[in-house]
Design a protein around this motif. Sequence first.
Motif, PDB file in Angstrom:
ATOM      1  N   ASP A 166      -7.382  -0.445 -15.712  1.00 41.05           N
ATOM      2  CA  ASP A 166      -8.421  -0.935 -14.818  1.00 41.05           C
ATOM      3  C   ASP A 166      -7.803  -1.762 -13.696  1.00 41.05           C
ATOM      4  OD1 ASP A 166     -11.174  -1.423 -14.042  1.00 41.05           O
ATOM      5  OD2 ASP A 166     -10.907  -3.450 -14.811  1.00 41.05           O
ATOM      6  N   ALA A 167      -6.875  -2.647 -14.049  1.00 45.29           N
ATOM      7  CA  ALA A 167      -6.231  -3.504 -13.048  1.00 45.29           C
ATOM      8  C   ALA A 167      -5.426  -2.681 -12.049  1.00 45.29           C
ATOM      9  CB  ALA A 167      -5.341  -4.527 -13.749  1.00 45.29           C
ATOM     10  N   ILE A 168      -4.677  -1.679 -12.528  1.00 42.16           N
ATOM     11  CA  ILE A 168      -3.849  -0.857 -11.638  1.00 42.16           C
ATOM     12  C   ILE A 168      -4.718  -0.009 -10.715  1.00 42.16           C
ATOM     13  CG2 ILE A 168      -2.259   1.107 -11.594  1.00 42.16           C
ATOM     14  CD1 ILE A 168      -0.846  -0.117 -14.006  1.00 42.16           C
ATOM     15  N   LEU A 169      -5.766   0.595 -11.260  1.00 41.09           N
ATOM     16  CA  LEU A 169      -6.644   1.428 -10.435  1.00 41.09           C
ATOM     17  C   LEU A 169      -7.309   0.607  -9.336  1.00 41.09           C
ATOM     18  CD1 LEU A 169      -8.272   3.676 -13.184  1.00 41.09           C
ATOM     19  CD2 LEU A 169      -6.689   4.413 -11.394  1.00 41.09           C
ATOM     20  N   ARG A 170      -7.716  -0.601  -9.671  1.00 40.72           N
ATOM     21  CA  ARG A 170      -8.360  -1.456  -8.672  1.00 40.72           C
ATOM     22  C   ARG A 170      -7.333  -2.032  -7.697  1.00 40.72           C
ATOM     23  NH1 ARG A 170     -13.707  -2.902  -9.847  1.00 40.72           N
ATOM     24  NH2 ARG A 170     -14.456  -1.979 -11.801  1.00 40.72           N
ATOM     25  N   ASP A 171      -6.156  -2.395  -8.196  1.00 39.48           N
ATOM     26  CA  ASP A 171      -5.130  -2.957  -7.320  1.00 39.48           C
ATOM     27  C   ASP A 171      -4.664  -1.920  -6.300  1.00 39.48           C
ATOM     28  OD1 ASP A 171      -3.052  -5.078  -6.680  1.00 39.48           O
ATOM     29  OD2 ASP A 171      -1.743  -3.428  -7.250  1.00 39.48           O
ATOM     30  N   TRP A 185       3.029  -4.052  -3.058  1.00 39.18           N
ATOM     31  CA  TRP A 185       1.683  -3.942  -2.522  1.00 39.18           C
ATOM     32  C   TRP A 185       0.913  -5.237  -2.795  1.00 39.18           C
ATOM     33  CZ3 TRP A 185      -1.585  -1.606   0.563  1.00 39.18           C
ATOM     34  CH2 TRP A 185      -2.955  -1.633   0.305  1.00 39.18           C
ATOM     35  N   ASN A 186       0.395  -5.826  -1.733  1.00 36.93           N
ATOM     36  CA  ASN A 186      -0.471  -6.995  -1.840  1.00 36.93           C
ATOM     37  C   ASN A 186       0.176  -8.194  -2.538  1.00 36.93           C
ATOM     38  OD1 ASN A 186      -2.592  -6.003  -0.412  1.00 36.93           O
ATOM     39  ND2 ASN A 186      -3.892  -5.526  -2.161  1.00 36.93           N
ATOM     40  N   GLN A 187       1.504  -8.299  -2.475  1.00 39.81           N
ATOM     41  CA  GLN A 187       2.188  -9.463  -3.052  1.00 39.81           C
ATOM     42  C   GLN A 187       3.266  -9.916  -2.060  1.00 39.81           C
ATOM     43  OE1 GLN A 187       3.010  -9.827  -7.234  1.00 39.81           O
ATOM     44  NE2 GLN A 187       1.911  -7.950  -7.722  1.00 39.81           N
ATOM     45  N   LEU A 188       2.815 -10.496  -0.958  1.00 44.82           N
ATOM     46  CA  LEU A 188       3.717 -10.858   0.116  1.00 44.82           C
ATOM     47  C   LEU A 188       4.746 -11.894  -0.312  1.00 44.82           C
ATOM     48  CD1 LEU A 188       4.561 -10.618   3.064  1.00 44.82           C
ATOM     49  CD2 LEU A 188       2.810 -12.322   3.639  1.00 44.82           C
ATOM     50  N   ASP A 189       4.321 -12.938  -1.028  1.00 49.15           N
ATOM     51  CA  ASP A 189       5.257 -13.986  -1.442  1.00 49.15           C
ATOM     52  C   ASP A 189       6.351 -13.410  -2.338  1.00 49.15           C
ATOM     53  OD1 ASP A 189       3.893 -15.855  -0.007  1.00 49.15           O
ATOM     54  OD2 ASP A 189       2.794 -16.685  -1.724  1.00 49.15           O
ATOM     55  N   LYS A 190       5.951 -12.546  -3.273  1.00 51.01           N
ATOM     56  CA  LYS A 190       6.933 -11.931  -4.165  1.00 51.01           C
ATOM     57  C   LYS A 190       7.854 -10.998  -3.381  1.00 51.01           C
ATOM     58  CE  LYS A 190       8.777 -11.047  -8.175  1.00 51.01           C
ATOM     59  NZ  LYS A 190       9.615 -12.079  -8.827  1.00 51.01           N
ATOM     60  N   SER A 191       7.315 -10.277  -2.411  1.00 53.20           N
ATOM     61  CA  SER A 191       8.151  -9.406  -1.581  1.00 53.20           C
ATOM     62  C   SER A 191       9.195 -10.216  -0.821  1.00 53.20           C
ATOM     63  CB  SER A 191       7.285  -8.628  -0.574  1.00 53.20           C
ATOM     64  OG  SER A 191       6.460  -7.687  -1.225  1.00 53.20           O
ATOM     65  N   ARG A 192       8.800 -11.358  -0.294  1.00 52.57           N
ATOM     66  CA  ARG A 192       9.728 -12.161   0.494  1.00 52.57           C
ATOM     67  C   ARG A 192      10.842 -12.768  -0.352  1.00 52.57           C
ATOM     68  NH1 ARG A 192       5.321 -15.109   4.523  1.00 52.57           N
ATOM     69  NH2 ARG A 192       5.403 -13.507   6.169  1.00 52.57           N
ATOM     70  N   THR A 193      10.561 -13.074  -1.614  1.00 53.83           N
ATOM     71  CA  THR A 193      11.608 -13.645  -2.471  1.00 53.83           C
ATOM     72  C   THR A 193      12.503 -12.577  -3.085  1.00 53.83           C
ATOM     73  OG1 THR A 193      10.082 -13.678  -4.362  1.00 53.83           O
ATOM     74  CG2 THR A 193      10.241 -15.691  -3.044  1.00 53.83           C
ATOM     75  N   THR A 194      12.028 -11.325  -3.153  1.00 51.28           N
ATOM     76  CA  THR A 194      12.824 -10.229  -3.736  1.00 51.28           C
ATOM     77  C   THR A 194      13.625  -9.484  -2.683  1.00 51.28           C
ATOM     78  OG1 THR A 194      11.236  -9.925  -5.536  1.00 51.28           O
ATOM     79  CG2 THR A 194      12.724  -8.087  -5.064  1.00 51.28           C
ATOM     80  N   PHE A 195      13.000  -9.210  -1.542  1.00 53.60           N
ATOM     81  CA  PHE A 195      13.645  -8.415  -0.496  1.00 53.60           C
ATOM     82  C   PHE A 195      14.065  -9.344   0.640  1.00 53.60           C
ATOM     83  CE2 PHE A 195      10.405  -5.811  -2.628  1.00 53.60           C
ATOM     84  CZ  PHE A 195      11.217  -4.836  -3.173  1.00 53.60           C
TER      85      PHE A 195
END
Length: 515
Positions: free
Chosen positions: A100-105, A377-387
């Motif tokens: 459910d979470a993945i389909l909605r995300d 997708w939809n996780q900008l803060d996590k993207s900035r700390t990983t990439f």
Amino acid sequence: MSTSENAATYFVDRHIGEGRGGNIAYRETFGARRQLSYGSLADESGRAASALLRAGLRREERVAMLVLDTLEFPVLFWGCLKAGLIPVPVNTLLATPVYDAILRDSRAAGLIVSTELLPVVAPALAGNPWLRQIIVIGSGEAPGTRSYDNFMAGTSPMPAVAAQADETAFWLYSSGSTGKPKGVRHVHRALKATADTYGRNVLGIREDDVVYSAAKLFFAYGLGNAMTFPLSVGATALLYNGRPTPDAVMTILADDKPTIFCGVPTLYAATLAQLEKNAAPPPCPFRLCISAGEALPAQIGQKWREQWGVDILDGVGSTEMLHIFLSNRSGDVVDGTSGIAVPGYEVRLVDDSGTEIGPGSIGELLVRGASASEGYWNQLDKSRTTFEGEWTRTGDKYEMTAAGRFIYCGRTDDMFKVSGIWVSPFEVEQALIAHPAVLEAAVIAAQDEDGLDKPKAFIVLKGHENISAIEAELKNFVQEKIGKWKYPRWIDIVPDLPKTATGKIQRFRLREGNR
């Protein structure tokens, strides 16, 4: 790539013009043993693309694929790319709330599901505001769904739509070894980048190879093994839609005779344990065996070589990098290490301040290469700390030897200090697994009566040993093998360890249960 830049043109349609249309692209194991030639794959994926667009799905919309490892998976994955849609392969072993979470995300507009998995995902479909098409593969439907046969009926194959190399091609959801899965976005050129690096330089993949990946197609490791690499050269991949138990795997090895076998450490260990109870392994024309998902303990590689006469090329990759970027290779295997950088990738170690460190120190591994994800997708803060620009943080702690090889120490969140000295959970686990009574081990930090961190081990035994005696024996065994301060102060004997579908131990779940 070709003029189109669409990955489906390179991996599927190109083979027709180059004379490989009659080659078998996929063959199912067990059951009906269906197979699909490259010509049929091109035709069927083109028909799937037509059917998806006919169903009202629009370019760049997401299509969730909750599909077992059957012939329909590659047909639909490449069909989505040909239509300009974004396939999102999803772990087939999850629970309803996670679906459910993945389909909605993902806001998937379409869902394609194998009928065996429909009962689990069905409760998540009610009230979903994004889904417009739900297609069921196999017998059995539910209200609001349609059968795959009906979906495909009356369609003609279409060519792949033109796409840019840096256009989003597909998503994968991370395996969740540290918690909630994240939507990882990959572009068209990333697939060919892994074929041109690991596929060509480590596997040396050939047209006459037969590849069996016990790792499933829904995550990055399996997708590369059974989709990207075989299809880059016109080879054959074997598909098995069941659970890869040691018995099932050995049957496939004996009956289908792959030349390349792709496993994970847990499966290699379990297969060796099975062989200890039975006769010699079945004859199989292995050219290569590879491992990823979690670091391979040295003794597993050594025992496999003794049984099968072939090395396991252990390596490390990630969903974010799409496949393996650090690996041992044929003729250059050092058991207990993850090898060296795959040609086409650069790696470096940094300390907690981000300063690059050299041999003998432990640091976080960063990697740079053309297959890197464009972000979460939809996780900008996590993207900035990983990439970080061209570099991707792996979250893995490594030590580099003077010879330039990399030794896995653990996830960044798994490492801890004892008496001011870093302890690698993986090093303690390797020592424990070296004991003949131990099948699997996981180590976390636990606090003693003074509030200080000490190692705690969770052990899966091979048999029914005297538990009170084995605990003391294992503590002494580890002290003698790797050091007095590193031995586990507490040992819990458990029936199994929590893992992701890729075989990674979820130590965060052990830590949560230990609070």
